[in-house]
Design a protein around this motif. Sequence first.
Motif, PDB file in Angstrom:
ATOM      1  N   LEU A 128      -8.745   3.067  -0.494  1.00  0.00           N
ATOM      2  CA  LEU A 128      -7.705   2.597  -1.173  1.00  0.00           C
ATOM      3  C   LEU A 128      -6.793   1.997   0.023  1.00  0.00           C
ATOM      4  O   LEU A 128      -6.018   0.885  -0.432  1.00  0.00           O
ATOM      5  CB  LEU A 128      -7.038   3.754  -1.998  1.00  0.00           C
ATOM      6  CG  LEU A 128      -8.004   4.394  -3.030  1.00  0.00           C
ATOM      7  CD1 LEU A 128      -7.189   5.409  -3.702  1.00  0.00           C
ATOM      8  CD2 LEU A 128      -8.574   3.044  -3.852  1.00  0.00           C
ATOM      9  N   ARG A 129      -6.707   2.434   1.100  1.00  0.00           N
ATOM     10  CA  ARG A 129      -5.695   1.737   2.206  1.00  0.00           C
ATOM     11  C   ARG A 129      -6.504   0.434   2.580  1.00  0.00           C
ATOM     12  O   ARG A 129      -5.857  -0.456   3.043  1.00  0.00           O
ATOM     13  CB  ARG A 129      -5.730   2.684   3.296  1.00  0.00           C
ATOM     14  CG  ARG A 129      -4.569   3.977   2.828  1.00  0.00           C
ATOM     15  CD  ARG A 129      -4.584   4.829   4.165  1.00  0.00           C
ATOM     16  NE  ARG A 129      -3.876   6.018   3.862  1.00  0.00           N
ATOM     17  CZ  ARG A 129      -2.551   6.092   3.758  1.00  0.00           C
ATOM     18  NH1 ARG A 129      -1.810   5.100   4.344  1.00  0.00           N
ATOM     19  NH2 ARG A 129      -2.002   7.190   3.304  1.00  0.00           N
ATOM     20  N   ARG A 130      -7.901   0.568   2.943  1.00  0.00           N
ATOM     21  CA  ARG A 130      -8.465  -0.751   3.512  1.00  0.00           C
ATOM     22  C   ARG A 130      -8.584  -1.595   2.289  1.00  0.00           C
ATOM     23  O   ARG A 130      -8.563  -3.003   2.685  1.00  0.00           O
ATOM     24  CB  ARG A 130      -9.918  -0.185   3.929  1.00  0.00           C
ATOM     25  CG  ARG A 130      -9.903   0.418   5.166  1.00  0.00           C
ATOM     26  CD  ARG A 130     -11.295   0.768   5.715  1.00  0.00           C
ATOM     27  NE  ARG A 130     -12.232   1.009   4.725  1.00  0.00           N
ATOM     28  CZ  ARG A 130     -12.478   2.492   4.326  1.00  0.00           C
ATOM     29  NH1 ARG A 130     -11.920   3.434   4.827  1.00  0.00           N
ATOM     30  NH2 ARG A 130     -13.366   3.148   3.480  1.00  0.00           N
TER      31      ARG A 130
ATOM     32  N   PRO B 259      -6.433  -2.830  -0.548  1.00  0.00           N
ATOM     33  CA  PRO B 259      -5.049  -2.813  -1.365  1.00  0.00           C
ATOM     34  C   PRO B 259      -5.382  -3.288  -2.970  1.00  0.00           C
ATOM     35  O   PRO B 259      -4.779  -2.681  -3.890  1.00  0.00           O
ATOM     36  CB  PRO B 259      -4.044  -3.524  -0.942  1.00  0.00           C
ATOM     37  CG  PRO B 259      -4.615  -3.585   0.627  1.00  0.00           C
ATOM     38  CD  PRO B 259      -6.045  -3.476   0.541  1.00  0.00           C
TER      39      PRO B 259
ATOM     40  N   ARG C 203      -4.181   9.733  -1.560  1.00  0.00           N
ATOM     41  CA  ARG C 203      -4.166   9.157   0.191  1.00  0.00           C
ATOM     42  C   ARG C 203      -5.298   9.749   0.819  1.00  0.00           C
ATOM     43  O   ARG C 203      -5.517   9.129   2.052  1.00  0.00           O
ATOM     44  CB  ARG C 203      -2.830  10.113   0.437  1.00  0.00           C
ATOM     45  CG  ARG C 203      -1.488   9.320   0.052  1.00  0.00           C
ATOM     46  CD  ARG C 203      -0.257  10.251   0.550  1.00  0.00           C
ATOM     47  NE  ARG C 203       0.994   9.798  -0.237  1.00  0.00           N
ATOM     48  CZ  ARG C 203       1.659   8.677   0.160  1.00  0.00           C
ATOM     49  NH1 ARG C 203       1.150   7.890   1.223  1.00  0.00           N
ATOM     50  NH2 ARG C 203       2.759   8.373  -0.595  1.00  0.00           N
TER      51      ARG C 203
ATOM     52  N   LEU D   8       0.765   3.606  -3.119  1.00  0.00           N
ATOM     53  CA  LEU D   8       0.403   5.323  -3.047  1.00  0.00           C
ATOM     54  C   LEU D   8       1.532   6.359  -3.547  1.00  0.00           C
ATOM     55  O   LEU D   8       1.232   7.420  -4.007  1.00  0.00           O
ATOM     56  CB  LEU D   8       0.073   5.480  -1.548  1.00  0.00           C
ATOM     57  CG  LEU D   8      -1.160   4.894  -1.060  1.00  0.00           C
ATOM     58  CD1 LEU D   8      -1.284   4.935   0.557  1.00  0.00           C
ATOM     59  CD2 LEU D   8      -2.223   5.623  -1.720  1.00  0.00           C
TER      60      LEU D   8
ATOM     61  N   LEU E  95      -6.710  -0.076  -4.978  1.00  0.00           N
ATOM     62  CA  LEU E  95      -5.481   0.823  -5.056  1.00  0.00           C
ATOM     63  C   LEU E  95      -4.534   0.274  -6.286  1.00  0.00           C
ATOM     64  O   LEU E  95      -4.203   0.913  -7.216  1.00  0.00           O
ATOM     65  CB  LEU E  95      -4.700   0.941  -3.721  1.00  0.00           C
ATOM     66  CG  LEU E  95      -3.410   1.757  -3.885  1.00  0.00           C
ATOM     67  CD1 LEU E  95      -3.523   3.289  -4.289  1.00  0.00           C
ATOM     68  CD2 LEU E  95      -2.847   1.712  -2.488  1.00  0.00           C
TER      69      LEU E  95
ATOM     70  N   GLU F 101      -0.009  -6.382  -7.876  1.00  0.00           N
ATOM     71  CA  GLU F 101      -1.515  -6.612  -7.847  1.00  0.00           C
ATOM     72  C   GLU F 101      -2.029  -8.266  -8.077  1.00  0.00           C
ATOM     73  O   GLU F 101      -2.790  -8.600  -7.330  1.00  0.00           O
ATOM     74  CB  GLU F 101      -2.181  -5.941  -9.130  1.00  0.00           C
ATOM     75  CG  GLU F 101      -3.608  -5.908  -9.130  1.00  0.00           C
ATOM     76  CD  GLU F 101      -4.277  -5.363 -10.217  1.00  0.00           C
ATOM     77  OE1 GLU F 101      -5.556  -5.087 -10.449  1.00  0.00           O
ATOM     78  OE2 GLU F 101      -3.419  -4.801 -11.177  1.00  0.00           O
TER      79      GLU F 101
ATOM     80  N   VAL G 155       0.766  -1.198   0.021  1.00  0.00           N
ATOM     81  CA  VAL G 155      -0.124   0.056  -0.058  1.00  0.00           C
ATOM     82  C   VAL G 155       0.822   1.307   0.113  1.00  0.00           C
ATOM     83  O   VAL G 155       0.544   2.254  -0.660  1.00  0.00           O
ATOM     84  CB  VAL G 155      -0.981  -0.022   1.153  1.00  0.00           C
ATOM     85  CG1 VAL G 155      -1.539   1.374   1.429  1.00  0.00           C
ATOM     86  CG2 VAL G 155      -2.080  -1.089   1.033  1.00  0.00           C
ATOM     87  N   SER G 156       1.902   1.249   0.775  1.00  0.00           N
ATOM     88  CA  SER G 156       2.684   2.404   0.812  1.00  0.00           C
ATOM     89  C   SER G 156       3.408   2.576  -0.579  1.00  0.00           C
ATOM     90  O   SER G 156       3.477   3.960  -0.949  1.00  0.00           O
ATOM     91  CB  SER G 156       3.682   2.424   1.766  1.00  0.00           C
ATOM     92  OG  SER G 156       3.501   2.882   3.132  1.00  0.00           O
TER      93      SER G 156
END
Length: 125
Positions: free
Chosen positions: A45-47, A49, A40, A32, A52, A112, A28-29
Amino acid sequence: MLTGVYVPPGWPAEVRPPDSPDWAMSAVSWLLDAVPPDYRAYGVLRRHPIALARMARQHVRAAIEAARTGYRGAAVDLRDHLPPHAVEEVLDAYRQEGPRLVRLAESIELVERALRGEHFVERFR
């Protein structure tokens, strides 16, 4: 890296191998960092991945197309506004940026695939 966990060529160094502790957080980091900073702001999108990764893949693919279009038209668009050496420097920037973006897109696709549960197996020739 964990021993016994294979990651394919092109796997980003900033992302831990799949199934290692906090690997998804590292993904995720990294993802982003591959998209515009405004992404961000979306907690979804963090929850999630995978969402994202999908958005990052699409964003980078669009950037590749934009770089190709920019490269094709730069010399004509800029020739009356920049000295020839500057036009060549702009073209050189495109020549460097295009392959970087392609490598980034390939790395995003690997991450992904791993987020979707694919396991990578080393293939010997």
